[in-house]
Design a protein around this motif. Structure first.
Motif, PDB file in Angstrom:
ATOM      1  N   MET A 176      22.481  13.142   2.158  1.00 51.16           N
ATOM      2  CA  MET A 176      21.319  13.404   3.014  1.00 51.16           C
ATOM      3  C   MET A 176      20.959  12.150   3.806  1.00 51.16           C
ATOM      4  SD  MET A 176      18.902  15.872   0.711  1.00 51.16           S
ATOM      5  CE  MET A 176      17.552  15.713   1.849  1.00 51.16           C
ATOM      6  N   LYS A 177      21.064  11.004   3.173  1.00 54.76           N
ATOM      7  CA  LYS A 177      20.722   9.739   3.853  1.00 54.76           C
ATOM      8  C   LYS A 177      21.715   9.402   4.959  1.00 54.76           C
ATOM      9  CE  LYS A 177      20.124   7.216   0.013  1.00 54.76           C
ATOM     10  NZ  LYS A 177      19.872   6.072  -0.865  1.00 54.76           N
ATOM     11  N   TYR A 178      22.984   9.574   4.681  1.00 55.74           N
ATOM     12  CA  TYR A 178      24.005   9.030   5.569  1.00 55.74           C
ATOM     13  C   TYR A 178      24.687  10.048   6.483  1.00 55.74           C
ATOM     14  CZ  TYR A 178      23.316   5.197   2.344  1.00 55.74           C
ATOM     15  OH  TYR A 178      22.751   4.218   1.573  1.00 55.74           O
ATOM     16  N   VAL A 179      24.671  11.316   6.135  1.00 58.49           N
ATOM     17  CA  VAL A 179      25.384  12.313   6.936  1.00 58.49           C
ATOM     18  C   VAL A 179      24.420  13.181   7.741  1.00 58.49           C
ATOM     19  CG1 VAL A 179      26.995  14.257   6.866  1.00 58.49           C
ATOM     20  CG2 VAL A 179      27.345  12.317   5.345  1.00 58.49           C
ATOM     21  N   ASP A 222       0.822  -1.208   0.000  1.00 58.33           N
ATOM     22  CA  ASP A 222       0.000   0.000   0.000  1.00 58.33           C
ATOM     23  C   ASP A 222       0.862   1.267   0.000  1.00 58.33           C
ATOM     24  OD1 ASP A 222      -2.251  -1.539   0.069  1.00 58.33           O
ATOM     25  OD2 ASP A 222      -2.557  -1.355   2.233  1.00 58.33           O
ATOM     26  N   GLY A 223       2.166   1.124   0.043  1.00 59.80           N
ATOM     27  CA  GLY A 223       3.063   2.266   0.039  1.00 59.80           C
ATOM     28  C   GLY A 223       3.276   2.878   1.413  1.00 59.80           C
ATOM     29  N   PHE A 224       2.751   2.273   2.449  1.00 58.79           N
ATOM     30  CA  PHE A 224       2.895   2.777   3.806  1.00 58.79           C
ATOM     31  C   PHE A 224       4.196   2.286   4.400  1.00 58.79           C
ATOM     32  CE2 PHE A 224       2.457   2.075   8.369  1.00 58.79           C
ATOM     33  CZ  PHE A 224       2.133   3.343   8.792  1.00 58.79           C
ATOM     34  N   THR A 225       4.881   3.158   5.100  1.00 55.62           N
ATOM     35  CA  THR A 225       6.085   2.757   5.804  1.00 55.62           C
ATOM     36  C   THR A 225       6.189   3.567   7.092  1.00 55.62           C
ATOM     37  OG1 THR A 225       8.482   2.548   5.723  1.00 55.62           O
ATOM     38  CG2 THR A 225       7.523   4.378   4.494  1.00 55.62           C
ATOM     39  N   ILE A 226       6.736   2.952   8.117  1.00 53.24           N
ATOM     40  CA  ILE A 226       6.915   3.675   9.375  1.00 53.24           C
ATOM     41  C   ILE A 226       8.289   4.348   9.431  1.00 53.24           C
ATOM     42  CG2 ILE A 226       5.291   2.310  10.698  1.00 53.24           C
ATOM     43  CD1 ILE A 226       7.692   0.740  11.803  1.00 53.24           C
ATOM     44  N   VAL A 227       9.144   4.041   8.481  1.00 55.33           N
ATOM     45  CA  VAL A 227      10.474   4.637   8.425  1.00 55.33           C
ATOM     46  C   VAL A 227      10.468   5.724   7.355  1.00 55.33           C
ATOM     47  CG1 VAL A 227      12.920   4.226   8.011  1.00 55.33           C
ATOM     48  CG2 VAL A 227      11.526   2.457   9.104  1.00 55.33           C
ATOM     49  N   PRO A 228      10.658   6.975   7.744  1.00 56.40           N
ATOM     50  CA  PRO A 228      10.642   8.049   6.738  1.00 56.40           C
ATOM     51  C   PRO A 228      11.871   7.980   5.848  1.00 56.40           C
ATOM     52  CG  PRO A 228      11.266   8.927   8.872  1.00 56.40           C
ATOM     53  CD  PRO A 228      10.914   7.477   9.084  1.00 56.40           C
ATOM     54  N   ARG A 229      11.704   8.403   4.619  1.00 55.97           N
ATOM     55  CA  ARG A 229      12.844   8.458   3.695  1.00 55.97           C
ATOM     56  C   ARG A 229      13.803   9.541   4.165  1.00 55.97           C
ATOM     57  NH1 ARG A 229      11.569   8.043  -2.527  1.00 55.97           N
ATOM     58  NH2 ARG A 229      13.764   8.508  -2.390  1.00 55.97           N
ATOM     59  N   LEU A 230      15.064   9.231   4.110  1.00 58.85           N
ATOM     60  CA  LEU A 230      16.078  10.173   4.592  1.00 58.85           C
ATOM     61  C   LEU A 230      16.659  11.023   3.474  1.00 58.85           C
ATOM     62  CD1 LEU A 230      17.913   7.786   7.056  1.00 58.85           C
ATOM     63  CD2 LEU A 230      16.144   9.472   7.572  1.00 58.85           C
ATOM     64  N   ASP A 231      16.283  10.732   2.240  1.00 59.26           N
ATOM     65  CA  ASP A 231      16.837  11.471   1.108  1.00 59.26           C
ATOM     66  C   ASP A 231      15.828  12.448   0.503  1.00 59.26           C
ATOM     67  OD1 ASP A 231      15.143   9.604   0.002  1.00 59.26           O
ATOM     68  OD2 ASP A 231      16.563   8.910  -1.506  1.00 59.26           O
ATOM     69  N   MET A 232      14.872  12.859   1.295  1.00 58.11           N
ATOM     70  CA  MET A 232      13.864  13.810   0.819  1.00 58.11           C
ATOM     71  C   MET A 232      14.192  15.211   1.339  1.00 58.11           C
ATOM     72  SD  MET A 232      11.785  12.043  -0.972  1.00 58.11           S
ATOM     73  CE  MET A 232      10.441  13.182  -1.181  1.00 58.11           C
ATOM     74  N   PRO A 233      14.121  16.220   0.469  1.00 55.27           N
ATOM     75  CA  PRO A 233      14.380  17.582   0.944  1.00 55.27           C
ATOM     76  C   PRO A 233      13.274  18.042   1.881  1.00 55.27           C
ATOM     77  CG  PRO A 233      13.665  17.613  -1.347  1.00 55.27           C
ATOM     78  CD  PRO A 233      13.820  16.168  -0.954  1.00 55.27           C
ATOM     79  N   SER A 234      13.595  19.011   2.707  1.00 54.36           N
ATOM     80  CA  SER A 234      12.596  19.564   3.617  1.00 54.36           C
ATOM     81  C   SER A 234      11.605  20.407   2.818  1.00 54.36           C
ATOM     82  CB  SER A 234      13.278  20.422   4.682  1.00 54.36           C
ATOM     83  OG  SER A 234      13.716  21.640   4.109  1.00 54.36           O
ATOM     84  N   THR A 235      10.646  20.962   3.494  1.00 52.76           N
ATOM     85  CA  THR A 235       9.659  21.821   2.841  1.00 52.76           C
ATOM     86  C   THR A 235      10.106  23.279   2.814  1.00 52.76           C
ATOM     87  OG1 THR A 235       8.486  22.075   4.935  1.00 52.76           O
ATOM     88  CG2 THR A 235       7.726  20.327   3.458  1.00 52.76           C
ATOM     89  N   TYR A 236      11.296  23.558   3.356  1.00 55.80           N
ATOM     90  CA  TYR A 236      11.818  24.920   3.377  1.00 55.80           C
ATOM     91  C   TYR A 236      12.007  25.436   1.951  1.00 55.80           C
ATOM     92  CZ  TYR A 236      15.135  28.755   3.739  1.00 55.80           C
ATOM     93  OH  TYR A 236      15.753  29.968   3.615  1.00 55.80           O
ATOM     94  N   LYS A 237      11.646  26.695   1.729  1.00 56.87           N
ATOM     95  CA  LYS A 237      11.909  27.350   0.447  1.00 56.87           C
ATOM     96  C   LYS A 237      12.577  28.685   0.746  1.00 56.87           C
ATOM     97  CE  LYS A 237       9.845  28.933  -3.859  1.00 56.87           C
ATOM     98  NZ  LYS A 237       9.821  30.371  -3.922  1.00 56.87           N
ATOM     99  N   ASP A 238      13.732  28.897   0.169  1.00 50.81           N
ATOM    100  CA  ASP A 238      14.488  30.131   0.360  1.00 50.81           C
ATOM    101  C   ASP A 238      13.640  31.308  -0.109  1.00 50.81           C
ATOM    102  OD1 ASP A 238      16.277  32.242   0.357  1.00 50.81           O
ATOM    103  OD2 ASP A 238      17.853  31.155  -0.706  1.00 50.81           O
ATOM    104  N   HIS A 239      13.385  32.257   0.784  1.00 50.17           N
ATOM    105  CA  HIS A 239      12.538  33.393   0.427  1.00 50.17           C
ATOM    106  C   HIS A 239      13.200  34.337  -0.579  1.00 50.17           C
ATOM    107  CE1 HIS A 239      14.916  35.175   3.703  1.00 50.17           C
ATOM    108  NE2 HIS A 239      14.663  36.322   3.132  1.00 50.17           N
ATOM    109  N   GLN A 240      14.494  34.171  -0.809  1.00 47.51           N
ATOM    110  CA  GLN A 240      15.173  35.004  -1.797  1.00 47.51           C
ATOM    111  C   GLN A 240      15.293  34.314  -3.159  1.00 47.51           C
ATOM    112  OE1 GLN A 240      18.864  36.529  -0.236  1.00 47.51           O
ATOM    113  NE2 GLN A 240      17.837  37.688   1.358  1.00 47.51           N
TER     114      GLN A 240
END
Length: 176
Positions: free
Chosen positions: A106-109, A14-32
């Motif tokens: 992103m995953k390992y460091v 079903d695509g459900f996982t309890i472990v979040p992906r570690l290689d996904m960028p955050s939702t932050y967007k540089d305002h500049q």
């Protein structure tokens, strides 16, 4: 045991996982950033540049290279500098040759310790000249302007608290 295997496989299908992906960028967007949200996402999907935050002011480029090169071949490292003093102010950009290497980092460091500080990494749409300087009023990072706690690895007190401390000492000294 068979029941647990059935549950695990149904959750995965079903695509459900309890472990979040570690290689996904955050939702932050540089305002500049000059571009649409779609362009931001497209740039991140191709980017081989990482923003690295929460560094000690005393972390060297050599230390960063040693740790971050474990994830892939580094093209260059750009140390974040105080606009006023041109000294390190707790962040950097690490450019890899490939997007895959940036994701591996992103995953390992991300979340590991460097100079007794937990390092944060995030995909960045790409370094542009001028971004190596802090954006705070004092020349460093904005977060250090308002920090109220003493943090030896980030230069002591936050900028505003440092002014308060200095002012309090002067008032005490001037009274005697």
């Amino acid at each position: 045991m068979a029941l647990a295997t059935e549950i695990d496989s149904s959750l995965l299908s079903d695509g459900f996982t309890i472990v979040p992906r570690l290689d996904m960028p955050s939702t932050y967007k540089d305002h500049q950033y000059h571009g649409s949200s779609g362009q931001w996402n497209d740039d991140l999907a191709r980017s081989s540049t990482l923003y690295v935050g929460n560094l000690s002011f005393y972390t060297t480029e050599e230390q960063i290279y040693e740790v971050f090169s474990k994830a892939g071949e580094i093209k260059r490292i750009i140390m974040g500098l105080s606009r006023a003093t041109k000294t390190p102010c707790g962040f950097c950009f690490v450019e890899y040759y490939t997007h895959a290497d940036a994701l591996n980092c992103m995953k390992y460091v991300n979340g590991t310790k460097l100079d007794d500080r937990i390092v944060r990494t995030d995909l960045d749409p790409g370094f542009k000249e001028g971004r190596q300087f802090g954006r705070g009023r004092s020349g460093g990072q904005v977060r250090d302007e308002y920090r109220q706690e003493y943090d030896e690895g980030r230069g002591g007190w936050g900028h505003m608290r440092s002014k308060q401390e200095d002012g309090g000492e002067m008032a005490q000294d001037g009274g005697f």
